[in-house]
Write an enzyme that holds these catalytic residues in place. Structure first.
Site, PDB file in Angstrom:
ATOM      1  N   VAL A  58       0.814  -1.222   0.000  1.00  0.00           N
ATOM      2  CA  VAL A  58       0.000   0.000   0.000  1.00  0.00           C
ATOM      3  C   VAL A  58       0.844   1.266   0.000  1.00  0.00           C
ATOM      4  CG1 VAL A  58      -1.958  -1.154   1.110  1.00  0.00           C
ATOM      5  CG2 VAL A  58      -0.258   0.056   2.529  1.00  0.00           C
ATOM      6  N   ASN A  81      -7.583  -1.092   5.791  1.00  0.00           N
ATOM      7  CA  ASN A  81      -7.277  -1.698   7.081  1.00  0.00           C
ATOM      8  C   ASN A  81      -5.786  -1.922   7.311  1.00  0.00           C
ATOM      9  OD1 ASN A  81      -7.947  -3.536   9.520  1.00  0.00           O
ATOM     10  ND2 ASN A  81      -6.773  -4.870   8.159  1.00  0.00           N
ATOM     11  N   TYR A 146       2.465   5.547  15.964  1.00  0.00           N
ATOM     12  CA  TYR A 146       1.131   4.971  15.777  1.00  0.00           C
ATOM     13  C   TYR A 146       0.033   6.001  16.047  1.00  0.00           C
ATOM     14  CZ  TYR A 146      -2.531   1.380  15.981  1.00  0.00           C
ATOM     15  OH  TYR A 146      -3.646   0.609  15.746  1.00  0.00           O
ATOM     16  N   LYS A 150      -2.509   7.445  13.163  1.00  0.00           N
ATOM     17  CA  LYS A 150      -3.938   7.148  13.248  1.00  0.00           C
ATOM     18  C   LYS A 150      -4.766   8.422  13.385  1.00  0.00           C
ATOM     19  CE  LYS A 150      -3.877   2.656  12.831  1.00  0.00           C
ATOM     20  NZ  LYS A 150      -4.581   1.957  11.754  1.00  0.00           N
TER      21      LYS A 150
END
Length: 258
Positions: A58, A81, A146, A150
């Site tokens: 990706v 995802n 992270y 996010k």
């Protein structure tokens, strides 16, 4: 039931594999994408002819473009995802670890979302569900990149929604809480840690991958036809329970106390 196509990235294991499975149960034909060929092929073998595996990076624009071009029709659903965690304190986190998490989690969501949205728009519309985390709604220590990656997905979702909704592409985001699946397996393997984590959730249990898959399929359905640009925390209430953990004297818990 539907006979439309869904693309699920990071479908080789954990939550992504369960989303792919549940999408097949709902009647979708699933294009399961992952960088791990063996893992995604095993998922597809388990699901049968309704699931077509592809090795897709990706973070690589050419890999994404080739995978999108190989789709027989424009997908009705995209689930962004794919994600990784590179935990550690910010003071000592290597720049390479920061970049890896941002590239997969945020840039990957952008590259796949843009490429798939272009086909959806040509076909008249579709639904995109991005995967954030409650770590993207509230910071946690030693989470490396992270949390920031996010949080970026939350805002990217809003940006995608305002640009693409006029063309019929709804874009929403799910922020999973303490889920007993995927990257949390190592954390929940310790029984005492798991017990403590469960005790912090207002519903008294950890979430499951099926809880997340159910939310994804709701957002993809006609029942969510007027929902776009939203982030839904699927977390048993933990992201709203900060005050519940604070000490409080019993004397103030009665109505009419003077």
């Amino acid at each position: 039931m539907t006979n439309e196509w869904a693309v699920v990235t990071g479908a080789g294991n954990g939550i992504g594999a369960v989303i792919a499975r549940n999408a097949v149960k709902e009647g979708y034909r699933v294009a399961a994408w992952d960088v791990d060929a063996a893992a995604v092929e095993a998922v597809a073998a388990d699901l049968g002819g309704a699931c077509v595996p592809s090795v897709v990076d990706v973070t690589d624009e050419e890999s994404v473009a080739a995978a999108v071009a190989a789709l027989p029709v424009a997908p009705a659903l995209l689930v962004n995802n794919a994600g990784i965690a590179r935990f550690g304190p910010l003071l000592t986190l290597a720049a390479a670890e920061w970049r890896a998490a941002v590239e997969v989690n945020l840039t990957g969501t952008f590259l796949v979302g843009r490429a798939v949205a272009a086909r959806m728009i040509e076909a008249g519309g579709g639904a995109i569900v991005n995967m954030a985390s409650i770590n993207g709604l509230a910071a946690a220590p030693n989470a490396g990149a992270y949390t920031a990656s996010k949080a970026g997905i939350v805002m990217l979702t809003e940006h995608m929604a305002i640009e693409w909704s006029p063309s019929g592409v709804r874009v929403n985001c799910i922020a999973p809480g303490l889920i007993n699946a995927g990257m949390s397996d190592a954390v929940n393997a310790d029984p005492e840690v798991r017990r403590l984590r469960e005790s912090r959730v207002p519903q008294g249990r950890l979430g499951t991958a099926d809880d997340i898959a159910d939310a994804v399929l709701f957002l993809a359905s006609a029942k969510a036809s007027y929902i776009s640009g939203q982030t839904i925390a699927v977390d048993g209430g933990i992201s709203k329970g900060a005050l519940a953990s604070l000490p409080r004297p019993k004397s103030v818990d009665s109505v009419g106390v003077e």
